[in-house]
Design an enzyme around this catalytic site. Structure first.
Site, PDB file in Angstrom:
ATOM      1  N   ASP A  46       0.841  -1.197   0.000  1.00 48.08           N
ATOM      2  CA  ASP A  46       0.000   0.000   0.000  1.00 48.08           C
ATOM      3  C   ASP A  46       0.876   1.246   0.000  1.00 48.08           C
ATOM      4  OD1 ASP A  46      -2.908   1.124   0.565  1.00 48.08           O
ATOM      5  OD2 ASP A  46      -1.516   2.224   1.866  1.00 48.08           O
ATOM      6  N   TYR A  90       3.087  10.044   0.791  1.00 44.75           N
ATOM      7  CA  TYR A  90       4.062   9.422   1.678  1.00 44.75           C
ATOM      8  C   TYR A  90       5.491   9.735   1.253  1.00 44.75           C
ATOM      9  CZ  TYR A  90      -0.009   6.518   2.931  1.00 44.75           C
ATOM     10  OH  TYR A  90      -1.250   6.061   3.309  1.00 44.75           O
ATOM     11  N   LYS A 135      -2.547   6.230  -4.088  1.00 41.73           N
ATOM     12  CA  LYS A 135      -3.651   7.146  -3.800  1.00 41.73           C
ATOM     13  C   LYS A 135      -3.421   8.520  -4.429  1.00 41.73           C
ATOM     14  CE  LYS A 135      -3.795   4.837   0.669  1.00 41.73           C
ATOM     15  NZ  LYS A 135      -2.379   4.433   0.682  1.00 41.73           N
ATOM     16  N   HIS A 188      -7.530   9.740  -1.986  1.00 42.59           N
ATOM     17  CA  HIS A 188      -6.994   9.620  -0.630  1.00 42.59           C
ATOM     18  C   HIS A 188      -7.917  10.237   0.419  1.00 42.59           C
ATOM     19  CE1 HIS A 188      -2.848   9.183   1.522  1.00 42.59           C
ATOM     20  NE2 HIS A 188      -3.844   8.891   2.331  1.00 42.59           N
TER      21      HIS A 188
END
Length: 350
Positions: A79, A84, A113, A146
């Site tokens: 994931d 990130y 996302k 997201h």
């Protein structure tokens, strides 16, 4: 072998070839075991591994090795997310294991996302192209919106004004969804879904969707069991992906004295009785609820142990103890001022 079974929530997964968690005529979402690596059959018929490696807050410089360790341990689901800022390292780990012959691309399930600054429909393709480039992939298995809130378009992930307040975008996530559907039609992603959406927001998406969402990725752990939202989603054949299943003890905004679910004596007592770690108990809790679960770690021992959750089961009494910690304890609210956005999802009950 493929006979649909009525729900038996506490029967070990290893005993089942195929499981159905509702009436067959309205809810065909199911779970099956494949070579010891259980998978969920999504609404569109594609399969998604039940346990994946989360990468939120995974430190730069450690993610590539974590991905390689995870794949060696049996994980086939990773994931990711643009925000990130470590998708390049995820891609390096995946590439290494493919080159070694450990896995083929089609063996893996890679999720990413769409970040909030790319909600404008004409930017969605750019966003996925950037993610695919970072991951060194030709397609994603799953791409999620997201958050339902859009931020001001631009290079900053968290755009702010002169006073430091977050700048919002007025884009409606329903319009964003239509652009997400185009990614499936163009072969860039196989499935699409949402993350952090509430009931009303999902209903709005479903009202216009040509391609409905296959999952809603939400914060889920014993402090926030999300029973009502999960029941609603599954009634619409939308699977649940549980993030922060261990309570995100390393979240940067945690304060001294905040409760830590991994340290709760009753959780430790169950773990001791089962000869398992508290983390394994919490992951197994999600598995027995038929939720996809994505625990994050960059530590070899923890990555491996987080995957070893298919050789035991929790009793109904143990589930009751675990769920006794429910207190609507949301640990990942995003930015405080995000609550002013008209599409902030957490003002509603669920």
């Amino acid at each position: 072998m493929n006979k649909m079974l009525r729900p038996r929530l506490f029967r070990p997964i290893s005993q089942l070839a195929l499981r159905n968690y509702g009436k067959a005529e309205r809810f065909m979402w199911c779970q099956k075991e494949i070579a010891g690596n259980p998978k969920v059959v999504l609404k569109n018929g594609l399969e998604m591994p039940l346990v994946g490696l989360g990468t939120w807050m995974s430190p730069k410089g450690q993610v590539t090795e974590a991905v390689k360790i995870a794949i060696d341990a049996g994980y086939r689901h990773i994931d990711c997310a643009h925000v990130y800022q470590n998708e390049d390292e995820v891609g390096a780990g995946v590439e290494a294991k493919i080159k070694e012959g450990v896995v083929k691309r089609e063996d893996l399930f890679i999720t990413s996302k769409l970040w909030n600054t790319y909600h404008r429909p004409d930017l969605v393709r750019t966003a996925v192209d950037n993610t695919l480039s970072a991951l060194k992939l030709k397609y994603l298995d799953l791409y999620l919106i997201h958050w339902p809130m859009g931020y001001k378009e631009g290079c900053e992930l968290f755009p702010v004004d002169k006073e430091g307040k977050t700048l919002f975008s007025p884009v409606d996530y329903v319009d964003t969804w239509k652009a997400m559907e185009k990614l499936v039609e163009d072969g860039l992603v196989k499935s699409i879904g949402v993350s952090n959406f509430n009931k009303k927001q999902i209903e709005r998406v479903l009202a216009v969707a040509k391609i409905p969402p296959v999952t809603n990725q939400i914060e889920c752990h014993p402090y926030l069991t999300q029973k009502k939202l999960i029941e609603f989603c599954k009634s619409k054949d939308i699977s649940i992906t549980a993030y922060s299943p261990l309570g995100s003890p390393n979240r940067p905004w945690a304060k001294p004295g905040d409760p830590v679910i991994l340290e709760e004596p009753k959780i430790k007592e169950i773990a001791d009785k089962k000869k398992k770690t508290p983390g394994q108990i919490l992951i197994r809790y999600q598995v027995q609820r038929a939720n996809i679960v994505i625990p994050k770690s960059v530590t070899k021992d923890r990555i491996e142990s987080n995957f070893q959750v298919f050789d035991f089961e929790l009793t109904p009494e143990e589930i009751e103890i675990i769920e006794s910690f429910e207190n609507n304890g949301r640990l990942v609210p995003l930015l405080k001022e995000a609550g002013a956005h008209k599409y902030y999802p957490f003002h509603d009950e669920y």
